[in-house]
Design a protein around this motif. Structure first.
Motif, PDB file in Angstrom:
ATOM      1  N   PHE A   1       0.852  -1.177   0.000  1.00 52.61           N
ATOM      2  CA  PHE A   1       0.000   0.000   0.000  1.00 52.61           C
ATOM      3  C   PHE A   1       0.892   1.233   0.000  1.00 52.61           C
ATOM      4  N   TYR A   2       0.538   2.250  -0.788  1.00 51.12           N
ATOM      5  CA  TYR A   2       1.305   3.488  -0.791  1.00 51.12           C
ATOM      6  C   TYR A   2       0.366   4.676  -0.992  1.00 51.12           C
ATOM      7  N   LEU A   3       0.850   5.843  -0.585  1.00 54.85           N
ATOM      8  CA  LEU A   3       0.120   7.087  -0.755  1.00 54.85           C
ATOM      9  C   LEU A   3       1.116   8.210  -0.949  1.00 54.85           C
ATOM     10  N   GLY A   4       0.641   9.321  -1.480  1.00 53.71           N
ATOM     11  CA  GLY A   4       1.545  10.444  -1.712  1.00 53.71           C
ATOM     12  C   GLY A   4       0.866  11.589  -2.412  1.00 53.71           C
ATOM     13  N   THR A   5       1.693  12.456  -3.012  1.00 53.86           N
ATOM     14  CA  THR A   5       1.181  13.629  -3.709  1.00 53.86           C
ATOM     15  C   THR A   5       2.061  13.965  -4.905  1.00 53.86           C
ATOM     16  N   TYR A   6       1.458  14.548  -5.920  1.00 55.09           N
ATOM     17  CA  TYR A   6       2.197  15.110  -7.043  1.00 55.09           C
ATOM     18  C   TYR A   6       2.472  16.562  -6.684  1.00 55.09           C
ATOM     19  N   ILE A   7       3.731  16.950  -6.655  1.00 52.67           N
ATOM     20  CA  ILE A   7       4.135  18.280  -6.195  1.00 52.67           C
ATOM     21  C   ILE A   7       3.555  19.383  -7.075  1.00 52.67           C
ATOM     22  N   ARG A   8       3.745  19.316  -8.378  1.00 52.89           N
ATOM     23  CA  ARG A   8       3.314  20.392  -9.271  1.00 52.89           C
ATOM     24  C   ARG A   8       1.811  20.381  -9.497  1.00 52.89           C
ATOM     25  N   GLY A   9       1.224  19.200  -9.724  1.00 50.17           N
ATOM     26  CA  GLY A   9      -0.199  19.124 -10.032  1.00 50.17           C
ATOM     27  C   GLY A   9      -1.095  19.235  -8.822  1.00 50.17           C
ATOM     28  N   GLY A  10      -0.589  18.922  -7.636  1.00 51.09           N
ATOM     29  CA  GLY A  10      -1.373  19.019  -6.418  1.00 51.09           C
ATOM     30  C   GLY A  10      -2.322  17.862  -6.172  1.00 51.09           C
ATOM     31  N   GLU A  11      -2.226  16.795  -6.974  1.00 48.70           N
ATOM     32  CA  GLU A  11      -3.112  15.658  -6.775  1.00 48.70           C
ATOM     33  C   GLU A  11      -2.568  14.748  -5.676  1.00 48.70           C
ATOM     34  N   ASN A  12      -3.423  14.341  -4.772  1.00 47.02           N
ATOM     35  CA  ASN A  12      -3.077  13.324  -3.783  1.00 47.02           C
ATOM     36  C   ASN A  12      -3.470  11.980  -4.362  1.00 47.02           C
ATOM     37  N   PHE A  13      -2.719  10.928  -4.046  1.00 48.64           N
ATOM     38  CA  PHE A  13      -3.027   9.617  -4.592  1.00 48.64           C
ATOM     39  C   PHE A  13      -2.833   8.534  -3.551  1.00 48.64           C
ATOM     40  N   TYR A  14      -3.457   7.405  -3.811  1.00 46.34           N
ATOM     41  CA  TYR A  14      -3.275   6.211  -2.996  1.00 46.34           C
ATOM     42  C   TYR A  14      -3.371   5.006  -3.918  1.00 46.34           C
ATOM     43  N   MET A  29      14.119  -5.957  -7.678  1.00 43.34           N
ATOM     44  CA  MET A  29      12.719  -6.305  -7.492  1.00 43.34           C
ATOM     45  C   MET A  29      11.904  -5.836  -8.688  1.00 43.34           C
ATOM     46  N   LEU A  30      11.073  -6.708  -9.214  1.00 47.06           N
ATOM     47  CA  LEU A  30      10.121  -6.394 -10.278  1.00 47.06           C
ATOM     48  C   LEU A  30       8.797  -6.091  -9.603  1.00 47.06           C
ATOM     49  N   ASP A  31       8.160  -4.975  -9.974  1.00 47.79           N
ATOM     50  CA  ASP A  31       6.887  -4.656  -9.340  1.00 47.79           C
ATOM     51  C   ASP A  31       5.921  -4.009 -10.317  1.00 47.79           C
ATOM     52  N   GLY A  32       4.665  -4.086  -9.960  1.00 52.44           N
ATOM     53  CA  GLY A  32       3.590  -3.435 -10.693  1.00 52.44           C
ATOM     54  C   GLY A  32       2.754  -2.645  -9.712  1.00 52.44           C
ATOM     55  N   GLU A  33       2.281  -1.486 -10.134  1.00 58.44           N
ATOM     56  CA  GLU A  33       1.504  -0.647  -9.226  1.00 58.44           C
ATOM     57  C   GLU A  33       0.337  -0.006  -9.959  1.00 58.44           C
ATOM     58  N   ILE A  34      -0.695   0.311  -9.191  1.00 61.02           N
ATOM     59  CA  ILE A  34      -1.857   1.028  -9.716  1.00 61.02           C
ATOM     60  C   ILE A  34      -2.314   1.993  -8.633  1.00 61.02           C
ATOM     61  N   HIS A  35      -2.644   3.233  -9.043  1.00 61.19           N
ATOM     62  CA  HIS A  35      -3.153   4.172  -8.052  1.00 61.19           C
ATOM     63  C   HIS A  35      -4.212   5.097  -8.636  1.00 61.19           C
ATOM     64  N   TYR A  36      -4.970   5.650  -7.726  1.00 65.30           N
ATOM     65  CA  TYR A  36      -6.053   6.593  -8.042  1.00 65.30           C
ATOM     66  C   TYR A  36      -5.640   7.946  -7.495  1.00 65.30           C
ATOM     67  N   ALA A  37      -5.682   8.967  -8.331  1.00 64.79           N
ATOM     68  CA  ALA A  37      -5.281  10.317  -7.923  1.00 64.79           C
ATOM     69  C   ALA A  37      -6.493  11.234  -7.871  1.00 64.79           C
ATOM     70  N   LEU A 128       5.025   7.603   0.040  1.00 61.98           N
ATOM     71  CA  LEU A 128       5.384   6.835   1.218  1.00 61.98           C
ATOM     72  C   LEU A 128       4.667   5.502   1.105  1.00 61.98           C
ATOM     73  N   SER A 129       5.407   4.399   1.278  1.00 62.55           N
ATOM     74  CA  SER A 129       4.773   3.089   1.156  1.00 62.55           C
ATOM     75  C   SER A 129       5.009   2.234   2.391  1.00 62.55           C
ATOM     76  N   PHE A 130       4.070   1.348   2.637  1.00 64.14           N
ATOM     77  CA  PHE A 130       4.133   0.393   3.725  1.00 64.14           C
ATOM     78  C   PHE A 130       4.010  -0.996   3.109  1.00 64.14           C
ATOM     79  N   SER A 131       4.974  -1.865   3.397  1.00 61.01           N
ATOM     80  CA  SER A 131       5.040  -3.153   2.717  1.00 61.01           C
ATOM     81  C   SER A 131       4.987  -4.331   3.689  1.00 61.01           C
ATOM     82  N   TYR A 132       4.412  -5.385   3.199  1.00 55.77           N
ATOM     83  CA  TYR A 132       4.380  -6.665   3.898  1.00 55.77           C
ATOM     84  C   TYR A 132       4.959  -7.683   2.939  1.00 55.77           C
ATOM     85  N   LYS A 133       5.925  -8.458   3.383  1.00 50.52           N
ATOM     86  CA  LYS A 133       6.478  -9.486   2.506  1.00 50.52           C
ATOM     87  C   LYS A 133       6.433 -10.845   3.181  1.00 50.52           C
ATOM     88  N   TYR A 134       6.266 -11.847   2.383  1.00 58.63           N
ATOM     89  CA  TYR A 134       6.198 -13.207   2.923  1.00 58.63           C
ATOM     90  C   TYR A 134       7.117 -14.111   2.146  1.00 58.63           C
TER      91      TYR A 134
END
Length: 134
Positions: A1-14, A29-37, A128-134
């Motif tokens: 799970f991650y969240l943050g902001t775009y500095i110039r555009g002002g959009e918050n995302f998660y 590490m290979l990763d894929g991500e998807i977020h909504y802003a 900023l992201s918070f990760s759980y690995k198994y």
């Protein structure tokens, strides 16, 4: 799970990311991500969904519990209120902190280059992201 902001555009995302280490020492590490802003305009005129796939290269993951990393992602951004979409290229740099053997957190700054019909724009993203690995 991650969240943050775009500095110039002002959009918050998660969003959410799923990753897999490609080696046993944790360097790559290979990763894929998807977020909504969420944009700052009323309604969904400037809201968008963004997805990407990429690689993270960790420096000294076996020697230290806090270590820097470099990232490179490629993907697409789709505006919700219109059929406009952008191709994205996103290099980044960050710091990862292993809190225990299964939990970690990281902070990353990433430059997002947007390409559409021969034109290019860019935005800086901090997350900023918070990760759980198994």
């Amino acid at each position: 799970f991650y969240l943050g902001t775009y500095i110039r555009g002002g959009e918050n995302f998660y969003g959410i990311t799923v990753g897999r280490f490609l080696d046993s020492r944790g360097w790559l590490m290979l990763d894929g991500e998807i977020h909504y802003a969420l944009g700052d305009d009323k309604g969904k005129r400037d809201d968008f969904i963004s997805w990407s796939a990429g690689l993270n290269f960790n420096f000294k993951p076996m020697d230290y519990r806090i270590y820097p990393f470099l990232s490179m992602h490629f993907g697409q951004r789709q505006l919700l209120a219109s059929p406009v979409s952008y191709k994205t290229v996103s290099p980044g740099i960050g710091v990862n902190a292993e809190l225990s053997s299964i939990f970690s957190t990281s902070a990353e700054a990433r430059e997002v280059f947007l390409f559409r019909q021969g034109s290019r724009s860019d935005e800086t993203r901090v997350n900023l992201s918070f990760s759980y690995k198994y």
